[in-house]
Enzyme design. Structure first.
Site, mmCIF file in Angstrom:
data_model
loop_
_atom_site.group_PDB
_atom_site.id
_atom_site.type_symbol
_atom_site.label_atom_id
_atom_site.label_comp_id
_atom_site.label_asym_id
_atom_site.label_seq_id
_atom_site.Cartn_x
_atom_site.Cartn_y
_atom_site.Cartn_z
ATOM 1 N N MET A 101 -12.677 -106.243 7.504
ATOM 2 C CA MET A 101 -11.553 -105.760 8.225
ATOM 3 C C MET A 101 -10.641 -105.134 6.842
ATOM 4 S SD MET A 101 -8.466 -107.822 10.193
ATOM 5 C CE MET A 101 -7.791 -108.474 8.755
ATOM 6 N N PRO A 102 -10.969 -103.862 6.577
ATOM 7 C CA PRO A 102 -10.198 -103.314 5.531
ATOM 8 C C PRO A 102 -8.698 -103.109 6.110
ATOM 9 C CG PRO A 102 -11.513 -101.632 6.454
ATOM 10 C CD PRO A 102 -11.861 -103.041 7.103
ATOM 11 N N HIS A 103 -7.675 -103.350 5.178
ATOM 12 C CA HIS A 103 -6.272 -102.904 5.581
ATOM 13 C C HIS A 103 -5.580 -102.627 4.438
ATOM 14 C CE1 HIS A 103 -7.057 -107.281 5.091
ATOM 15 N NE2 HIS A 103 -5.604 -107.528 4.604
ATOM 16 N N ALA A 104 -4.417 -102.358 4.644
ATOM 17 C CA ALA A 104 -3.247 -102.057 3.354
ATOM 18 C C ALA A 104 -2.049 -102.691 4.034
ATOM 19 C CB ALA A 104 -3.085 -100.661 3.050
ATOM 20 N N ASN A 109 -3.534 -108.561 0.421
ATOM 21 C CA ASN A 109 -2.302 -108.148 1.000
ATOM 22 C C ASN A 109 -1.319 -109.180 1.750
ATOM 23 O OD1 ASN A 109 -4.521 -106.158 1.841
ATOM 24 N ND2 ASN A 109 -2.748 -104.791 1.573
#
Lengths: 141, 91
Positions: free
Chosen positions: A62-65, B10
């Site tokens: 689950m890539p995210h920024a 994050n």
């Protein structure tokens, strides 16, 4: 989950590497103006810097920024890579890439809870990995 | 009350998913815990008893006790990886 993913699922056979996988998953949200292009770069940069914390469980990433990296709307896309893609030597190949964008620090909590329960269901993950069309997946969700 | 912090890159995605699972586990086990999540750069200085994160990040945290996990979402694996450490803090 059905409503969240509707229109945001793409199925492909292979990608050249994990960066292309993240870009393709991000492109789905970019085309719908849910994120800015820099959001994808930030997601890739995070993986380069901090490693594979985006691999949630075997075979699922689950890539995210961060919201301030160019997230416009809280949204999720799903890229299914039939042949799988390696993120690191130590991890199993990833077949499902969920790109997550959240416009702030809280609006995605409900989405995250639903997504987390979906990913914890191994049978469902297997079914999604083997699907050949978006409609098939939407039907089991 | 055991203070647990889940950590990812994050602090809003993977770690939040894991925090939800740990809350469920603690509830099922009758453990009184407060679970929060944050990004890797904010860990230093946090007043918590245990940090839960993947091994590659856990290895870089030296000031707080850590419990490395194999998955952020698989409740069974998370339970196997952290329950003993949490129970150890209750006493």
């Amino acid at each position: 989950m059905k409503k969240i993913l509707e229109g945001n699922i793409r199925i492909i056979d292979r990608v050249s590497g994990w960066r292309e996988g993240v870009k393709e998953a991000g492109a789905i949200l970019l085309e719908k103006s849910k994120i800015e292009e820099r959001y994808i770069d930030a997601a890739i940069n995070n993986i380069e810097r901090l490693g594979n914390y985006i691999i949630l469980t075997d075979g699922v990433a689950m890539p995210h920024a961060r919201p301030e990296d160019g997230a416009i709307e809280t949204s999720v896309s799903l890229l299914i890579v039939k042949e799988g893609v390696e993120f690191s030597d130590e991890e199993e190949k990833v077949k499902l890439i969920f790109m997550l964008a959240s416009k702030d620090n809280t609006s995605h909590i409900d989405v995250i809870r639903k997504l987390s329960n979906l990913i914890d269901d191994e049978e469902m993950i297997e079914k999604i990995s083997n699907a050949s069309a978006e409609i098939e997946i939407l039907n089991f969700l | 009350m055991v203070k647990i912090l889940t950590v990812c890159g994050n602090g809003i995605g993977s770690s939040l998913m894991c925090a939800m699972k740990i809350e469920e586990i603690c509830q099922e086990e009758g453990i009184n815990a407060s679970v929060s999540s944050c990004d890797f750069n904010s860990v230093t200085g946090k007043d918590v008893d245990l940090v839960v994160t993947i091994k590659e990040l856990a290895d870089q945290i030296t000031t707080i006790k850590t419990a490395p996990i194999r998955s952020y979402t698989n409740k069974k694996k998370i339970k196997e990886d952290v329950l003993e450490a949490i129970k150890g803090l209750v006493k």
